[in-house]
Scaffold this motif. Structure first.
Motif, PDB file in Angstrom:
ATOM      1  N   ALA A  59       0.843  -1.193   0.000  1.00 31.49           N
ATOM      2  CA  ALA A  59       0.000   0.000   0.000  1.00 31.49           C
ATOM      3  C   ALA A  59       0.877   1.241   0.000  1.00 31.49           C
ATOM      4  N   HIS A  60       0.233   2.385  -0.195  1.00 38.02           N
ATOM      5  CA  HIS A  60       0.932   3.664  -0.066  1.00 38.02           C
ATOM      6  C   HIS A  60       1.473   3.810   1.349  1.00 38.02           C
ATOM      7  N   GLU A  61       2.562   4.537   1.494  1.00 35.20           N
ATOM      8  CA  GLU A  61       3.197   4.688   2.802  1.00 35.20           C
ATOM      9  C   GLU A  61       2.283   5.344   3.839  1.00 35.20           C
ATOM     10  N   ALA A  62       1.252   6.066   3.403  1.00 33.99           N
ATOM     11  CA  ALA A  62       0.324   6.713   4.335  1.00 33.99           C
ATOM     12  C   ALA A  62      -0.845   5.815   4.729  1.00 33.99           C
ATOM     13  N   ILE A  63      -0.948   4.638   4.119  1.00 33.56           N
ATOM     14  CA  ILE A  63      -2.064   3.722   4.364  1.00 33.56           C
ATOM     15  C   ILE A  63      -1.584   2.550   5.209  1.00 33.56           C
ATOM     16  N   GLN A  64      -2.375   2.160   6.182  1.00 34.37           N
ATOM     17  CA  GLN A  64      -1.943   1.118   7.111  1.00 34.37           C
ATOM     18  C   GLN A  64      -1.701  -0.225   6.447  1.00 34.37           C
ATOM     19  N   ALA A  65      -2.657  -0.689   5.664  1.00 29.51           N
ATOM     20  CA  ALA A  65      -2.509  -2.025   5.070  1.00 29.51           C
ATOM     21  C   ALA A  65      -3.497  -2.214   3.938  1.00 29.51           C
ATOM     22  N   ALA A  66      -3.055  -2.908   2.902  1.00 32.54           N
ATOM     23  CA  ALA A  66      -3.917  -3.238   1.773  1.00 32.54           C
ATOM     24  C   ALA A  66      -3.246  -4.337   0.954  1.00 32.54           C
ATOM     25  N   THR A  67      -3.821  -4.627  -0.197  1.00 31.46           N
ATOM     26  CA  THR A  67      -3.377  -5.727  -1.042  1.00 31.46           C
ATOM     27  C   THR A  67      -2.972  -5.205  -2.417  1.00 31.46           C
ATOM     28  N   LEU A  68      -1.860  -5.711  -2.941  1.00 31.27           N
ATOM     29  CA  LEU A  68      -1.463  -5.410  -4.313  1.00 31.27           C
ATOM     30  C   LEU A  68      -2.300  -6.264  -5.262  1.00 31.27           C
ATOM     31  N   ALA A  69      -2.828  -5.659  -6.324  1.00 31.16           N
ATOM     32  CA  ALA A  69      -3.698  -6.402  -7.236  1.00 31.16           C
ATOM     33  C   ALA A  69      -2.891  -7.307  -8.161  1.00 31.16           C
ATOM     34  N   ALA A  70      -2.091  -6.719  -9.056  1.00 39.97           N
ATOM     35  CA  ALA A  70      -1.364  -7.509 -10.040  1.00 39.97           C
ATOM     36  C   ALA A  70      -0.414  -6.608 -10.824  1.00 39.97           C
ATOM     37  N   ARG A  71       0.569  -7.232 -11.454  1.00 38.58           N
ATOM     38  CA  ARG A  71       1.466  -6.501 -12.352  1.00 38.58           C
ATOM     39  C   ARG A  71       0.729  -6.230 -13.660  1.00 38.58           C
ATOM     40  N   CYS A  72       1.017  -5.105 -14.260  1.00 39.06           N
ATOM     41  CA  CYS A  72       0.338  -4.756 -15.498  1.00 39.06           C
ATOM     42  C   CYS A  72       1.236  -3.927 -16.406  1.00 39.06           C
ATOM     43  N   VAL A  73       0.778  -3.758 -17.639  1.00 40.07           N
ATOM     44  CA  VAL A  73       1.488  -2.973 -18.641  1.00 40.07           C
ATOM     45  C   VAL A  73       0.579  -1.855 -19.122  1.00 40.07           C
ATOM     46  N   SER A  74       1.188  -0.782 -19.633  1.00 41.02           N
ATOM     47  CA  SER A  74       0.431   0.369 -20.100  1.00 41.02           C
ATOM     48  C   SER A  74       0.082   0.231 -21.575  1.00 41.02           C
ATOM     49  N   ARG A  75      -1.058   0.789 -21.944  1.00 39.01           N
ATOM     50  CA  ARG A  75      -1.443   0.865 -23.352  1.00 39.01           C
ATOM     51  C   ARG A  75      -0.830   2.083 -24.037  1.00 39.01           C
ATOM     52  N   ARG A  76      -0.222   2.979 -23.238  1.00 36.12           N
ATOM     53  CA  ARG A  76       0.388   4.175 -23.802  1.00 36.12           C
ATOM     54  C   ARG A  76       1.763   3.837 -24.382  1.00 36.12           C
ATOM     55  N   LEU A  77       1.992   4.244 -25.602  1.00 35.20           N
ATOM     56  CA  LEU A  77       3.224   3.885 -26.294  1.00 35.20           C
ATOM     57  C   LEU A  77       4.461   4.337 -25.534  1.00 35.20           C
ATOM     58  N   GLU A  78       4.411   5.522 -24.951  1.00 35.47           N
ATOM     59  CA  GLU A  78       5.589   6.060 -24.266  1.00 35.47           C
ATOM     60  C   GLU A  78       5.898   5.324 -22.968  1.00 35.47           C
ATOM     61  N   GLU A  79       4.993   4.447 -22.514  1.00 34.02           N
ATOM     62  CA  GLU A  79       5.211   3.683 -21.279  1.00 34.02           C
ATOM     63  C   GLU A  79       5.409   2.195 -21.546  1.00 34.02           C
ATOM     64  N   SER A  80       5.670   1.849 -22.796  1.00 34.32           N
ATOM     65  CA  SER A  80       5.703   0.438 -23.176  1.00 34.32           C
ATOM     66  C   SER A  80       6.837  -0.345 -22.524  1.00 34.32           C
ATOM     67  N   MET A  81       7.893   0.316 -22.099  1.00 34.31           N
ATOM     68  CA  MET A  81       9.029  -0.371 -21.487  1.00 34.31           C
ATOM     69  C   MET A  81       8.899  -0.480 -19.966  1.00 34.31           C
ATOM     70  N   ASP A  82       7.885   0.142 -19.396  1.00 29.01           N
ATOM     71  CA  ASP A  82       7.714   0.160 -17.949  1.00 29.01           C
ATOM     72  C   ASP A  82       6.790  -0.965 -17.499  1.00 29.01           C
ATOM     73  N   ARG A  83       6.844  -1.268 -16.201  1.00 23.77           N
ATOM     74  CA  ARG A  83       5.918  -2.218 -15.583  1.00 23.77           C
ATOM     75  C   ARG A  83       5.284  -1.535 -14.374  1.00 23.77           C
ATOM     76  N   PHE A  84       4.031  -1.896 -14.118  1.00 17.86           N
ATOM     77  CA  PHE A  84       3.237  -1.204 -13.115  1.00 17.86           C
ATOM     78  C   PHE A  84       2.548  -2.202 -12.191  1.00 17.86           C
ATOM     79  N   GLY A 232      -7.915  -3.985  -2.892  1.00 15.47           N
ATOM     80  CA  GLY A 232      -6.919  -4.097  -3.955  1.00 15.47           C
ATOM     81  C   GLY A 232      -6.812  -5.492  -4.521  1.00 15.47           C
ATOM     82  N   ALA A 233      -7.376  -6.483  -3.855  1.00 14.25           N
ATOM     83  CA  ALA A 233      -7.285  -7.855  -4.354  1.00 14.25           C
ATOM     84  C   ALA A 233      -8.016  -7.989  -5.688  1.00 14.25           C
ATOM     85  N   LEU A 234      -7.401  -8.721  -6.598  1.00 14.44           N
ATOM     86  CA  LEU A 234      -8.030  -9.004  -7.887  1.00 14.44           C
ATOM     87  C   LEU A 234      -9.001 -10.161  -7.708  1.00 14.44           C
TER      88      LEU A 234
END
Length: 274
Positions: A59-84, A232-234
């Motif tokens: 979670a964000h550093e200001a949030i006590q606790a949560a769940t990461l959903a999943a790794r994903c990729v961007s549809r924006r061409l300029e972000e094609s090399m990044d992972r999110f 945040g759970a998928l």
């Protein structure tokens, strides 16, 4: 509704008609749902993992606790090399108040995460939540850019690889893995519900309305589908692991949960799941 009242205690204007287009109406009592972020636990899903994966504490550093959903990729061409990494607006962006590139921790702060030692990603973009009892929020979602492309693997803890996406319908069997309750199974009992979610536990007048959401009940024989900290759970189909929703709210007793339809999340953030 948290309490069903007899008609003689209500003003006439406050009563539903007994039938709408020939269909009987009724009021169903239900505990209020809250944004599902908090609560301690003690399994491996709460500890630091590198590479990380979906379904564990983060979670964000200001949030006590949560769940990461999943790794994903961007549809924006300029972000094609990044992972999110995908999550909720309230868990990754602190309801929209967090600065871009502020730290996303794995594990969450309640599980020992610190900004110095456990940063996984930086907040990248989010869809603001409209505070209004008559608003039309479709999603509670945000995206964080991983600090390195190999900091997180595809797939969900325990559940395995994500097999594309699907639309949930009434009766769809689903499962999820979350930071608090781990792996649970449920049933979609309403595929298009409008709900009011409190934004602040101490101030019940602050509400956000979400429209066209999924409501999930635990499967028969199981008491809980999600509890605070599972935000945040998928949500995946039980049969083939197709993603159908992003969990964002539930009552403390875990008797049901709400999730955004996954297609609305992916389109709004311009991303695809890996």
């Amino acid at each position: 509704m948290t309490q069903k009242l007899p008609r003689h205690l209500l003003a006439h204007a406050s009563c539903l008609p007994e039938h709408i287009d020939g269909i009987p109406t009724d009021i169903v009592e239900a505990a209020p749902a809250y944004f599902a972020a908090s609560s301690p636990c003690s399994l491996r899903k709460l500890r630091e993992q590198r590479p990380a994966q979906g379904g564990i504490s983060g979670a964000h550093e200001a949030i006590q606790a949560a769940t990461l959903a999943a790794r994903c990729v961007s549809r924006r061409l300029e972000e094609s090399m990044d992972r999110f990494v995908l999550g909720n607006c309230h868990t990754l962006a602190d309801f929209g108040s967090a600065a871009l590139d502020s730290s996303i921790l794995q594990p969450s702060t309640n599980d020992g995460g610190t900004a110095i030692a456990h940063r996984l990603a930086g907040l990248h973009r989010f869809v603001p939540i409209l505070e209004s009892a008559t608003g039309s929020n479709r999603i509670d979602a945000a995206l964080a850019k991983l600090d390195s492309t190999n900091a997180m693997d595809p797939g969900i803890c325990t559940l395995g690889a994500i097999q594309g996406t699907a639309s949930a319908t009434l009766g769809t069997r689903v499962h999820k893995h979350g930071r608090t309750t781990g792996s649970t199974t449920g049933i979609i009992d309403d595929p298009s519900i409008d709900v009011l979610v409190p934004l602040n536990r101490q101030d019940p007048t602050r509400l956000a309305q979400f429209v066209d959401q999924l409501r999930i009940r635990p499967r028969p024989g199981q008491l809980v589908f999600a509890q605070p900290g599972d935000s945040g759970a998928l949500v995946l189909t039980k049969g083939d692991n197709s993603a159908v929703g992003l969990l964002f709210a539930c009552p403390d007793n875990g008797s049901y949960a709400y999730a955004n339809p996954i297609s609305a999340v992916l389109d709004a953030l311009e991303i695809d799941l890996e």
